[in-house]
Structure formats: C-alpha cells, structure tokens
Design a protein around this motif. Structure first.
Motif, PDB file in Angstrom:
ATOM      1  N   VAL A 106     -64.017   2.691-107.335  1.00  0.00           N
ATOM      2  CA  VAL A 106     -62.900   3.639-107.314  1.00  0.00           C
ATOM      3  C   VAL A 106     -62.485   3.924-105.874  1.00  0.00           C
ATOM      4  CG1 VAL A 106     -62.206   6.002-107.860  1.00  0.00           C
ATOM      5  CG2 VAL A 106     -63.496   4.673-109.531  1.00  0.00           C
ATOM      6  N   LEU A 107     -63.455   4.117-104.993  1.00  0.00           N
ATOM      7  CA  LEU A 107     -63.158   4.396-103.590  1.00  0.00           C
ATOM      8  C   LEU A 107     -62.441   3.218-102.936  1.00  0.00           C
ATOM      9  CD1 LEU A 107     -63.505   6.398-101.237  1.00  0.00           C
ATOM     10  CD2 LEU A 107     -65.617   5.212-100.700  1.00  0.00           C
ATOM     11  N   LEU A 108     -62.948   2.000-103.152  1.00  0.00           N
ATOM     12  CA  LEU A 108     -62.321   0.820-102.560  1.00  0.00           C
ATOM     13  C   LEU A 108     -60.900   0.613-103.092  1.00  0.00           C
ATOM     14  CD1 LEU A 108     -65.267  -1.743-102.455  1.00  0.00           C
ATOM     15  CD2 LEU A 108     -64.114  -0.659-100.538  1.00  0.00           C
ATOM     16  N   THR A 109     -60.716   0.803-104.375  1.00  0.00           N
ATOM     17  CA  THR A 109     -59.390   0.644-104.955  1.00  0.00           C
ATOM     18  C   THR A 109     -58.431   1.681-104.395  1.00  0.00           C
ATOM     19  OG1 THR A 109     -60.416  -0.180-106.978  1.00  0.00           O
ATOM     20  CG2 THR A 109     -58.122   0.494-107.129  1.00  0.00           C
TER      21      THR A 109
ATOM     22  N   MET B   7     -57.481   0.709-100.869  1.00  0.00           N
ATOM     23  CA  MET B   7     -56.554  -0.419-100.886  1.00  0.00           C
ATOM     24  C   MET B   7     -55.142   0.021-101.278  1.00  0.00           C
ATOM     25  SD  MET B   7     -57.982  -3.033 -99.738  1.00  0.00           S
ATOM     26  CE  MET B   7     -56.707  -4.201-100.113  1.00  0.00           C
ATOM     27  N   VAL B   8     -55.034   0.954-102.197  1.00  0.00           N
ATOM     28  CA  VAL B   8     -53.716   1.457-102.592  1.00  0.00           C
ATOM     29  C   VAL B   8     -53.055   2.162-101.413  1.00  0.00           C
ATOM     30  CG1 VAL B   8     -52.543   3.172-104.032  1.00  0.00           C
ATOM     31  CG2 VAL B   8     -54.180   1.605-105.055  1.00  0.00           C
ATOM     32  N   PHE B   9     -53.795   2.990-100.675  1.00  0.00           N
ATOM     33  CA  PHE B   9     -53.231   3.675 -99.518  1.00  0.00           C
ATOM     34  C   PHE B   9     -52.823   2.683 -98.425  1.00  0.00           C
ATOM     35  CE2 PHE B   9     -55.300   7.597-101.150  1.00  0.00           C
ATOM     36  CZ  PHE B   9     -54.161   8.393-101.158  1.00  0.00           C
TER      37      PHE B   9
ATOM     38  N   LEU C 224     -48.482  -0.242 -95.564  1.00  0.00           N
ATOM     39  CA  LEU C 224     -47.862  -1.503 -95.163  1.00  0.00           C
ATOM     40  C   LEU C 224     -46.456  -1.647 -95.750  1.00  0.00           C
ATOM     41  CD1 LEU C 224     -50.874  -3.979 -95.434  1.00  0.00           C
ATOM     42  CD2 LEU C 224     -49.751  -3.161 -93.364  1.00  0.00           C
ATOM     43  N   THR C 225     -46.290  -1.256 -96.989  1.00  0.00           N
ATOM     44  CA  THR C 225     -44.975  -1.331 -97.620  1.00  0.00           C
ATOM     45  C   THR C 225     -44.000  -0.388 -96.933  1.00  0.00           C
ATOM     46  OG1 THR C 225     -46.036  -1.864 -99.733  1.00  0.00           O
ATOM     47  CG2 THR C 225     -43.759  -1.119 -99.826  1.00  0.00           C
ATOM     48  N   ALA C 226     -44.438   0.816 -96.610  1.00  0.00           N
ATOM     49  CA  ALA C 226     -43.571   1.773 -95.917  1.00  0.00           C
ATOM     50  C   ALA C 226     -43.182   1.243 -94.542  1.00  0.00           C
ATOM     51  CB  ALA C 226     -44.268   3.121 -95.789  1.00  0.00           C
ATOM     52  N   ALA C 227     -44.128   0.647 -93.816  1.00  0.00           N
ATOM     53  CA  ALA C 227     -43.822   0.091 -92.501  1.00  0.00           C
ATOM     54  C   ALA C 227     -42.837  -1.068 -92.621  1.00  0.00           C
ATOM     55  CB  ALA C 227     -45.106  -0.367 -91.819  1.00  0.00           C
TER      56      ALA C 227
END
Length: 65
Positions: free
Chosen positions: A28-31, A34-36, A41-44
C-alpha cells in the motif's frame, strides 16, 4: 431467479470474503508513493506543455497582432 436461504447466503458471502487477498502495508505504501510520483510527473509535463504553447502563441500574436 432462485431465492436463497439467508443462512446459505451468509455462508456463501463468508466463503467469498475468505478468498480476498489483502495487500500488505508495504504494498500500500509503495503504491501510494508511486501514485504521488506519477501525479507530480504528469503535472510537470502538462505545465511544460502549457508554457511552450503559451510562448508559441504569444510569439505568433506578436508577429501578426
């Protein structure tokens, strides 16, 4: 549609719930991380595209405006 006995229904639900594999805390932590990261990256990327399009349009408008 066949009607089921409520007791049978509860037994079937418990049998199905017992088949569920819950993620570990680490998964859960890794996922979540990765989402953040992907959101950042998408926002940049879209910010960069927006800046490029804006400066391109300003250049075109400066030439012909």
């Amino acid at each position: 549609m066949a009607k089921t006995n409520p007791i049978t229904f509860i037994q079937q639900v418990r049998a199905e719930v017992s088949k569920v594999v819950w993620p570990t805390r680490r998964e859960v932590l890794l996922t979540t991380v990765m989402v953040f990261i992907m959101a950042a990256l998408t926002a940049a990327f879209f910010s960069l595209v927006d800046i490029l399009i804006r400066s391109g349009l300003q250049g075109v408008l400066a030439l012909f405006g």
